[in-house]
Scaffold this motif. Structure first.
Motif, PDB file in Angstrom:
ATOM      1  N   CYS A  30      51.799 -37.624  31.706  1.00 26.12           N
ATOM      2  CA  CYS A  30      50.987 -37.647  32.931  1.00 26.12           C
ATOM      3  C   CYS A  30      50.914 -36.246  33.509  1.00 26.12           C
ATOM      4  N   ILE A  31      49.993 -36.074  34.450  1.00 20.91           N
ATOM      5  CA  ILE A  31      49.832 -34.774  35.089  1.00 20.91           C
ATOM      6  C   ILE A  31      49.643 -34.947  36.593  1.00 20.91           C
ATOM      7  N   LEU A  32      50.362 -34.140  37.353  1.00 24.21           N
ATOM      8  CA  LEU A  32      50.292 -34.106  38.814  1.00 24.21           C
ATOM      9  C   LEU A  32      49.617 -32.804  39.216  1.00 24.21           C
ATOM     10  N   VAL A  33      48.641 -32.876  40.136  1.00 26.18           N
ATOM     11  CA  VAL A  33      47.941 -31.684  40.612  1.00 26.18           C
ATOM     12  C   VAL A  33      47.952 -31.705  42.136  1.00 26.18           C
ATOM     13  N   ARG A  34      48.277 -30.565  42.720  1.00 24.54           N
ATOM     14  CA  ARG A  34      48.188 -30.421  44.183  1.00 24.54           C
ATOM     15  C   ARG A  34      46.804 -29.867  44.482  1.00 24.54           C
ATOM     16  N   THR A  35      45.950 -30.700  45.056  1.00 25.78           N
ATOM     17  CA  THR A  35      44.558 -30.311  45.279  1.00 25.78           C
ATOM     18  C   THR A  35      44.317 -29.698  46.652  1.00 25.78           C
ATOM     19  N   ALA A  36      45.237 -29.906  47.593  1.00 26.97           N
ATOM     20  CA  ALA A  36      45.150 -29.332  48.936  1.00 26.97           C
ATOM     21  C   ALA A  36      46.567 -29.292  49.500  1.00 26.97           C
ATOM     22  N   ALA A  37      46.736 -28.685  50.661  1.00 23.00           N
ATOM     23  CA  ALA A  37      48.073 -28.558  51.246  1.00 23.00           C
ATOM     24  C   ALA A  37      48.775 -29.902  51.377  1.00 23.00           C
ATOM     25  N   ASP A  38      48.007 -30.946  51.675  1.00 27.72           N
ATOM     26  CA  ASP A  38      48.606 -32.266  51.889  1.00 27.72           C
ATOM     27  C   ASP A  38      48.049 -33.329  50.942  1.00 27.72           C
ATOM     28  N   ARG A  39      47.537 -32.902  49.774  1.00 23.45           N
ATOM     29  CA  ARG A  39      46.917 -33.855  48.854  1.00 23.45           C
ATOM     30  C   ARG A  39      47.372 -33.595  47.427  1.00 23.45           C
ATOM     31  N   TYR A  40      47.839 -34.670  46.784  1.00 27.32           N
ATOM     32  CA  TYR A  40      48.265 -34.644  45.391  1.00 27.32           C
ATOM     33  C   TYR A  40      47.552 -35.771  44.651  1.00 27.32           C
ATOM     34  N   VAL A  41      47.216 -35.538  43.386  1.00 28.34           N
ATOM     35  CA  VAL A  41      46.678 -36.593  42.531  1.00 28.34           C
ATOM     36  C   VAL A  41      47.455 -36.574  41.224  1.00 28.34           C
ATOM     37  N   ALA A  42      47.574 -37.736  40.600  1.00 29.88           N
ATOM     38  CA  ALA A  42      48.256 -37.815  39.305  1.00 29.88           C
ATOM     39  C   ALA A  42      47.545 -38.841  38.430  1.00 29.88           C
ATOM     40  N   TYR A  43      47.441 -38.517  37.151  1.00 33.99           N
ATOM     41  CA  TYR A  43      46.772 -39.373  36.183  1.00 33.99           C
ATOM     42  C   TYR A  43      47.518 -39.308  34.855  1.00 33.99           C
ATOM     43  N   SER A  44      47.223 -40.283  34.015  1.00 29.17           N
ATOM     44  CA  SER A  44      47.643 -40.182  32.624  1.00 29.17           C
ATOM     45  C   SER A  44      46.977 -38.939  32.063  1.00 29.17           C
ATOM     46  N   GLN A  45      47.681 -38.215  31.219  1.00 28.23           N
ATOM     47  CA  GLN A  45      47.095 -37.004  30.649  1.00 28.23           C
ATOM     48  C   GLN A  45      46.291 -37.303  29.385  1.00 28.23           C
ATOM     49  N   PRO A  58      41.565 -27.182  38.545  1.00 30.11           N
ATOM     50  CA  PRO A  58      41.493 -27.454  39.990  1.00 30.11           C
ATOM     51  C   PRO A  58      40.389 -26.678  40.702  1.00 30.11           C
ATOM     52  N   GLU A  59      40.121 -25.463  40.240  1.00 25.56           N
ATOM     53  CA  GLU A  59      39.077 -24.656  40.878  1.00 25.56           C
ATOM     54  C   GLU A  59      37.696 -25.287  40.689  1.00 25.56           C
ATOM     55  N   GLU A  60      37.540 -26.124  39.674  1.00 19.34           N
ATOM     56  CA  GLU A  60      36.275 -26.812  39.414  1.00 19.34           C
ATOM     57  C   GLU A  60      36.333 -28.283  39.830  1.00 19.34           C
ATOM     58  N   GLY A  61      37.502 -28.736  40.275  1.00 22.84           N
ATOM     59  CA  GLY A  61      37.647 -30.120  40.711  1.00 22.84           C
ATOM     60  C   GLY A  61      37.569 -31.131  39.580  1.00 22.84           C
ATOM     61  N   CYS A  62      38.062 -30.734  38.388  1.00 24.05           N
ATOM     62  CA  CYS A  62      37.950 -31.643  37.249  1.00 24.05           C
ATOM     63  C   CYS A  62      39.116 -31.486  36.280  1.00 24.05           C
ATOM     64  N   ALA A  75      39.287 -35.943  41.716  1.00 21.77           N
ATOM     65  CA  ALA A  75      39.592 -36.823  42.849  1.00 21.77           C
ATOM     66  C   ALA A  75      39.662 -38.287  42.459  1.00 21.77           C
ATOM     67  N   THR A  76      38.883 -38.689  41.442  1.00 23.14           N
ATOM     68  CA  THR A  76      38.788 -40.110  41.104  1.00 23.14           C
ATOM     69  C   THR A  76      39.248 -40.463  39.694  1.00 23.14           C
TER      70      THR A  76
END
Length: 109
Positions: A30-45, A58-62, A75-76
């Motif tokens: 799996c992978i965890l990404v901090r997308t903003a100061a108070d936002r994290y997302v995680a998905y199966s890799q 992250p710079e491209e949001g994908c 994000a989704t």
């Protein structure tokens, strides 16, 4: 029921940073990404096309799958380009005492 597993301290990742972890089983990458100061997302890799490892942009949001040039919205987890047709499995997260935990898996079609 999936286990609750500590992933990292909240301040261990800078905004735009990512780290890999295994959840719910040792072979589930799996992978965890901090997308903003108070936002994290995680998905199966694993890409939902042929299970190649997705790479965060992250710079491209994908997430990008280099094997067959697939893309997923960060994000989704929904595929936005290439051969993948199913969303990445989302890892449910919870913050507790300055730590971030994986608490479940949401598989979506």
């Amino acid at each position: 029921r999936p286990p609750v597993r500590r992933i990292a301290a909240l301040d261990a990742l800078p905004v735009g940073g990512a780290l890999t972890f295994a959840y719910p089983e040792p072979h589930d990458s799996c992978i965890l990404v901090r997308t903003a100061a108070d936002r994290y997302v995680a998905y199966s890799q694993k890409c939902t096309h042929l299970s190649c490892a997705v790479v965060p942009r992250p710079e491209e949001g994908c997430f990008h799958c280099p094997c067959h040039n697939g893309f997923f919205d960060m994000a989704t987890g929904i595929p936005t380009a290439g051969p993948p047709r199913r969303a990445l499995a989302r890892i449910l997260l919870e913050e507790r005492g300055g730590q971030i935990y994986a608490t479940g898996v949401e598989v979506r079609s």
